[in-house]
Design a protein around this motif. Sequence first.
Motif, PDB file in Angstrom:
ATOM      1  N   VAL A  44       0.821  -1.158   0.133  1.00 31.82           N
ATOM      2  CA  VAL A  44       0.066   0.112  -0.046  1.00 31.82           C
ATOM      3  C   VAL A  44       0.856   1.189   0.168  1.00 31.82           C
ATOM      4  N   LEU A  56       2.143   1.810  -4.181  1.00 30.57           N
ATOM      5  CA  LEU A  56       1.134   1.826  -5.438  1.00 30.57           C
ATOM      6  C   LEU A  56       1.447   3.074  -6.267  1.00 30.57           C
ATOM      7  N   ASN A  57       1.122   3.020  -7.595  1.00 31.43           N
ATOM      8  CA  ASN A  57       1.488   3.929  -8.441  1.00 31.43           C
ATOM      9  C   ASN A  57       2.848   4.192  -8.892  1.00 31.43           C
ATOM     10  N   ASP A  92      -6.238 -10.583  -2.804  1.00 32.99           N
ATOM     11  CA  ASP A  92      -5.816  -9.351  -3.070  1.00 32.99           C
ATOM     12  C   ASP A  92      -5.742  -8.584  -1.546  1.00 32.99           C
ATOM     13  N   ILE A 138      -5.783  -5.615  -0.988  1.00 36.68           N
ATOM     14  CA  ILE A 138      -6.206  -4.091  -0.958  1.00 36.68           C
ATOM     15  C   ILE A 138      -7.718  -4.508  -1.083  1.00 36.68           C
ATOM     16  N   SER A 139      -8.119  -5.216  -2.178  1.00 33.59           N
ATOM     17  CA  SER A 139      -9.697  -5.234  -2.466  1.00 33.59           C
ATOM     18  C   SER A 139     -10.250  -6.391  -1.683  1.00 33.59           C
ATOM     19  N   TYR A 187      -0.508  -7.192  -9.207  1.00 32.03           N
ATOM     20  CA  TYR A 187      -0.326  -5.743  -8.410  1.00 32.03           C
ATOM     21  C   TYR A 187       0.381  -4.648  -9.545  1.00 32.03           C
ATOM     22  N   LYS A 240      -2.711  -4.005 -11.760  1.00 30.48           N
ATOM     23  CA  LYS A 240      -3.791  -3.302 -11.248  1.00 30.48           C
ATOM     24  C   LYS A 240      -3.441  -1.840 -10.335  1.00 30.48           C
ATOM     25  N   TYR A 241      -2.343  -2.117  -9.963  1.00 33.59           N
ATOM     26  CA  TYR A 241      -1.846  -0.973  -8.893  1.00 33.59           C
ATOM     27  C   TYR A 241      -0.784  -0.118  -9.372  1.00 33.59           C
ATOM     28  N   VAL A 252       2.493  -1.257  -8.782  1.00 34.28           N
ATOM     29  CA  VAL A 252       3.404  -1.113  -7.695  1.00 34.28           C
ATOM     30  C   VAL A 252       4.788  -1.344  -7.879  1.00 34.28           C
TER      31      VAL A 252
END
Length: 146
Positions: free
Chosen positions: A30, A33-34, A63, A65-66, A90, A93-94, A96
Amino acid sequence: MSKHLLGGMKVLPYYKEDEGAKCPSSISLVENLNFLSTEDAQVISAYMESCVVIDEWLSNIKDPISGRLDIPSKTWSDGQFVWDSSHIHYVRKYRVRLPSVFVEHVKNQVSKKFDVNALIKSKLREGFEAALKKTIAGDDSPYAAY
């Protein structure tokens, strides 16, 4: 595939939020991310998914996060690195963060048009099992560091 590659395979570490084995170089999912650009995430996840599945299980992984059980349980390799489907999920989707040595490796392989058809699944499994034996014995050197 040379014995050098098999003996020196690097394993992408799990994230701290993942269920399963951790290593000293594990980082928070977390908090990372991004990190990748959209373009890098697409190129890297496509490369990762184009390599060889060396192990798989019937159940899915959650997952963190979700909270959904939507990550296939598979382990992949390209002869130099080993990763799980969670890493692909990851990244896709993120976006990471991944170890920089792995990101550079993937970009290099893509630019050279690496031929995944030259990979031999049984040899990849041997290399992965050798890396696992080291980690089980307390040797963290097979893990790729961030």
